[in-house]
Write a protein that holds these residues in place. Sequence first.
Motif, PDB file in Angstrom:
ATOM      1  N   PHE A 165      45.769  36.510  30.376  1.00  0.00           N
ATOM      2  CA  PHE A 165      47.073  36.535  31.034  1.00  0.00           C
ATOM      3  C   PHE A 165      47.458  35.149  31.564  1.00  0.00           C
ATOM      4  CE2 PHE A 165      49.156  38.596  35.028  1.00  0.00           C
ATOM      5  CZ  PHE A 165      50.367  38.068  34.649  1.00  0.00           C
ATOM      6  N   ASN A 166      46.736  34.671  32.563  1.00  0.00           N
ATOM      7  CA  ASN A 166      47.129  33.419  33.205  1.00  0.00           C
ATOM      8  C   ASN A 166      46.928  32.197  32.289  1.00  0.00           C
ATOM      9  OD1 ASN A 166      47.370  31.229  35.110  1.00  0.00           O
ATOM     10  ND2 ASN A 166      45.190  31.444  35.508  1.00  0.00           N
ATOM     11  N   PRO A 167      45.780  32.059  31.620  1.00  0.00           N
ATOM     12  CA  PRO A 167      45.624  30.870  30.758  1.00  0.00           C
ATOM     13  C   PRO A 167      46.675  30.824  29.645  1.00  0.00           C
ATOM     14  CG  PRO A 167      43.507  31.919  31.145  1.00  0.00           C
ATOM     15  CD  PRO A 167      44.541  32.845  31.700  1.00  0.00           C
ATOM     16  N   CYS A 227      36.930  34.593  38.335  1.00  0.00           N
ATOM     17  CA  CYS A 227      37.561  35.889  38.609  1.00  0.00           C
ATOM     18  C   CYS A 227      37.006  36.942  37.633  1.00  0.00           C
ATOM     19  CB  CYS A 227      39.065  35.736  38.446  1.00  0.00           C
ATOM     20  SG  CYS A 227      39.991  37.235  38.755  1.00  0.00           S
ATOM     21  N   ASN A 244      46.070  30.810  39.172  1.00  0.00           N
ATOM     22  CA  ASN A 244      45.620  32.195  39.052  1.00  0.00           C
ATOM     23  C   ASN A 244      46.816  33.124  39.065  1.00  0.00           C
ATOM     24  OD1 ASN A 244      43.288  30.866  41.030  1.00  0.00           O
ATOM     25  ND2 ASN A 244      42.523  32.097  39.353  1.00  0.00           N
ATOM     26  N   CYS A 245      46.618  34.321  38.577  1.00  0.00           N
ATOM     27  CA  CYS A 245      47.632  35.350  38.797  1.00  0.00           C
ATOM     28  C   CYS A 245      47.308  36.020  40.133  1.00  0.00           C
ATOM     29  CB  CYS A 245      47.660  36.351  37.646  1.00  0.00           C
ATOM     30  SG  CYS A 245      46.345  37.578  37.694  1.00  0.00           S
ATOM     31  N   LYS A 285      45.960  38.635  40.868  1.00  0.00           N
ATOM     32  CA  LYS A 285      44.692  39.364  40.959  1.00  0.00           C
ATOM     33  C   LYS A 285      43.508  38.468  41.331  1.00  0.00           C
ATOM     34  CE  LYS A 285      45.994  40.886  36.992  1.00  0.00           C
ATOM     35  NZ  LYS A 285      46.091  41.428  35.632  1.00  0.00           N
ATOM     36  N   GLY A 286      43.662  37.166  41.099  1.00  0.00           N
ATOM     37  CA  GLY A 286      42.568  36.257  41.446  1.00  0.00           C
ATOM     38  C   GLY A 286      42.343  36.173  42.950  1.00  0.00           C
ATOM     39  N   SER A 320      39.914  37.103  31.409  1.00  0.00           N
ATOM     40  CA  SER A 320      40.120  35.654  31.295  1.00  0.00           C
ATOM     41  C   SER A 320      39.095  34.797  32.035  1.00  0.00           C
ATOM     42  CB  SER A 320      41.497  35.272  31.832  1.00  0.00           C
ATOM     43  OG  SER A 320      42.488  36.082  31.311  1.00  0.00           O
ATOM     44  N   ALA A 321      38.517  35.331  33.110  1.00  0.00           N
ATOM     45  CA  ALA A 321      37.529  34.578  33.891  1.00  0.00           C
ATOM     46  C   ALA A 321      38.077  33.246  34.383  1.00  0.00           C
ATOM     47  CB  ALA A 321      36.237  34.377  33.092  1.00  0.00           C
ATOM     48  N   CYS A 322      39.243  33.280  34.982  1.00  0.00           N
ATOM     49  CA  CYS A 322      39.827  32.058  35.555  1.00  0.00           C
ATOM     50  C   CYS A 322      38.937  31.559  36.687  1.00  0.00           C
ATOM     51  CB  CYS A 322      41.210  32.346  36.125  1.00  0.00           C
ATOM     52  SG  CYS A 322      42.413  32.854  34.899  1.00  0.00           S
ATOM     53  N   ASN A 334      38.715  40.031  37.453  1.00  0.00           N
ATOM     54  CA  ASN A 334      39.724  41.085  37.450  1.00  0.00           C
ATOM     55  C   ASN A 334      40.482  41.238  36.147  1.00  0.00           C
ATOM     56  OD1 ASN A 334      39.050  42.150  39.860  1.00  0.00           O
ATOM     57  ND2 ASN A 334      40.414  40.857  41.060  1.00  0.00           N
ATOM     58  N   CYS A 335      40.159  40.419  35.162  1.00  0.00           N
ATOM     59  CA  CYS A 335      40.499  40.708  33.774  1.00  0.00           C
ATOM     60  C   CYS A 335      39.538  39.862  32.962  1.00  0.00           C
ATOM     61  CB  CYS A 335      41.964  40.421  33.434  1.00  0.00           C
ATOM     62  SG  CYS A 335      42.354  38.716  33.040  1.00  0.00           S
TER      63      CYS A 335
HETATM   64  S1  SF4 Z   1      44.456  36.119  34.640  1.00  0.00           S
HETATM   65 FE1  SF4 Z   1      44.418  36.806  36.798  1.00  0.00          FE
HETATM   66  S2  SF4 Z   1      43.036  38.583  36.792  1.00  0.00           S
HETATM   67 FE2  SF4 Z   1      42.690  37.479  34.914  1.00  0.00          FE
HETATM   68  S3  SF4 Z   1      40.951  36.164  35.377  1.00  0.00           S
HETATM   69 FE3  SF4 Z   1      42.843  34.972  35.706  1.00  0.00          FE
HETATM   70  S4  SF4 Z   1      43.282  35.214  37.886  1.00  0.00           S
HETATM   71 FE4  SF4 Z   1      41.812  36.811  37.336  1.00  0.00          FE
END
Ligand code: SF4
Length: 953
Positions: free
Chosen positions: A243-245, A75, A111-112, A114-115, A80-82, A77-78
Amino acid sequence: MSYQHKPTFIEKIAERLKIIPNLHDTGEVEIPRLTEPGELEKYPPPDEWDDWVEHEATGWAKKEKKHYTIVPTTCFNCESACGLLAYIDKDTNKIRKFEGNPYHPASRGRNCAKGPATINQIDDPQRILYPMKRVGKRGEGKWERVSWDEALNDISGRIGKALKEGRNNEIAYHVGRSGHEGYMDRVLKSWGVDGHNSHTNVCSSGARFGYNIWHGYDRPSPDHANSKFILLISAHLESGHYFNPHAQRIMEGMMNGAKLAVMDPRLSNTASLANYWMPTSPGTEAAVLLAMAKILIDEDLYNREYMENWVNWHEYLAAKHPGKEATFDNFIKALKEEYADYTVEYAAKEAGVKEQMIIDIAHQIGDAGTKFATHNWRSAGSGNLGGWAVARCLHFLNVLTGSVGTVGGTSPSAWNKFKPKFFDSPPDQKFWNELHFPDEYPLAFFEMSMLLPHFLKEKRGKLDVYFTRVFNPVWTYPDGFSWIEALSDEDKVGLHVALTPTWNETAYYADYVLPMGHSAERHDLNSYETHGATWIAFRQPVLREAARRRGEEVTFTYETNPGEVWEEDEFWIELSWRMDPDGSLGVKEHFISPYRAGEKVTVDEYYQYIFENVAGLPETAERENLTPLDYMKKYGAFEVESSSYNKHLKEVSSKDMEGATVDPVTNTIQKNGKNIGIMEKGKPVVGFPTPSRKQEFFSQTMIDWKWPEYDIPTYIKSHIHEDNLDREKGDFPLVPTFRLPVLIHSRSGNSKWLTEMAHRNPVWMHNSDAEKFGIVTGDLVRVNTAIGYFVDKVWATEAMKPGVVACSHHIGRWRRPQDVEANSWATNTVSIKENDGKWKMKTISGIRPFKSEDDDSSRIFWSDGGVHQNITFPVHPDPISGMHCWHQKVRIEKAHADDEYGDVFVDTNKSMEVYREWLAMTRPAPGPDNLRRPLWFARALRPAEETYYLNKD
Ligand code: SF4
């Protein structure tokens, strides 16, 4: 295994009435098992990723089978690169959806919002599909399509000419959303330019400074999952940092018994789930942290062994108490005196929180000991004059408890972050760009990027070629109208190239708008300090990988992306190759393939080399008969170290120990006039990358660089401290730094799901304050800043600390009538008028349904597109860290009779005045030895050492 759904009573009736299809008249419904049993049972097994079959979601009743090829990526969108898995329809070669990648060590399949919403960005009917070039005046809104060849030749020719003429400091690359480890540093060094600029000083350079001054690392890596007590300063999670991790590991820690405390004047989502919500007045956090430190010291709750071995207390006593014997007990006595004033009573009064809560949290921290995880990123660290001191005081608690780098504690970021090995490393550049690191801010932790328009206006320099990369300062930065003024002037910015996946307010003022891919359309290497391990992930263009699986040859990623959407990695290789056709500039040599003599490197070869040099990856790949590159293409991620703790205890090599001596008092290992490690329990270990190799409670650096009053962790009163507010006149501190968790700074504007969920940014105000104004939710207020005002609605709520207001900065997108229609899910149409630096913006229309190939665009039900608040803020550069201090002292009044929702007014003459007021607070270079900056401080795109010395008279 088969699945049999028992129809409910209502379903039976509905089936008989043919309101829904009859699902139960064909006997048993056979659906292939989706997963293998076990922990990852919600995910398709990788050996089926090449041909995964599931029922078509849009025609579920027909049970139509769909064949997918599943390709991992990450990802964008932030930060974190999930991990994401792209489901590509084998019939149409189109991406249908994104789900989590269970093989990604940080996100673990989750994911949040946004993923998965990446699919909206890919399918955005208004996205930029082809390179565009301005026609007419810059900012006039007229564009024509050009070829990649034309754009590359024009831009590379211009850069090549500047390099030939020695105008290296006129080339700059300014990054918003970063993401590829070390790639651009290599490119810029190959050009020989000091041309890296970033968004970090509107983001995190405050907190980074606070951490760096302690131990030479600039970010924390909390081990939430294994902690006993977690302390977060501000809306860290919703602010998007890992955020998510982090969220999933905080929950894991809490499920195992950890307690969570959050300091934030706003009841954030995180605070609402915490054991302790401490609504500190913004900017007073350090006072509370020092009161907690005092409790730990006074009540002997500190970790004596850690403190004695790893804190530079000898230096402190020698400098501050030269008459005292250098014993640890004398240090503790001195500490008690230093912090005597930080009583619980004082801190509680200063911060407006309960005394007992401070005491309780301090005791819990003492009890957690080495299992104490902390984090401070935006908000407090990025909101206040002296915000960096919040991070410094927070880390003080980690040092006192000995929880630095421990299981369940807080490690330095670099211990959990992978550093790639490149096929070629160009030499350090011989230039120092004062537009990025000016003399006034010798300690600034990153480039003074928010002052670029002000420096250009002062004629400190000019830019011949300026790249903005996924970066929208006109909208995200303070003082956006000053950015418009600078970007509109071709004498200040010769050529502005916007590399972006979507139109934005800054791209309107570009000469080229070059479409770059979203996460599933580009290559990047990712590695972040999300937990007590080290990992890498591979962001890859998934349609390109799908083509490879089909056996098709692809030369450039834009051949498989929509339209001619490209990616930066290949773009920079092409640009660099063309700017130096005969090799005379010395650029081309850094782009030669490591595998094919004399040939241009390909993007596959670039990553092939990196992955071949990741410890453990070649062996793991070989076990599956794969090359390291193919392994990463298949799984998308690799865990490099499953456990990354206590790296300060790494042994100094016997070679480095040759000729070294040990100071018998401090245990410091010295060689060639430098400290290289510490003797710990008879073993030589590397320690921390500070001058003392220890945790620097006492900072000689602060003294040497003219800030002796901050030689130890201190509380600094913010510019929005109560002392500076006139409450009678309606003054409030405004907290503008928080994020709604489903939004991205600029790039949620082209996601229909995300904007449907959040599209307003009212001013949060406590009910009691609203009552005083005689206003209720939905009423308009005028929020006056030092350079103008914005008109917004109020949300009266109990979730805000009384006396403080807050407003999210992710809403209020705009376009002028002449601009390309884009991001219409979230973009107001506005009129902008200017007269002698006085700018007025008015909303012509809010969000409206629009016609497009996506039927949902005609179903938009919201009309409120929010208000652009950041553009009304002056710049507030902290004189030490260089961080923009986001919090504002605002004067709130009821809206005037002719005020309308969304009105914005700014006087950029006043912006320059405020800029100069803050500039006057600095204590410029040189420091010792005529240095521009301490040599031990890290620096983005570090130049050759000789450039660190000022040659001025
Ligand atoms: S926290 Fe959300 S926006 Fe950020 S990389 Fe993970 S899924 Fe994407």
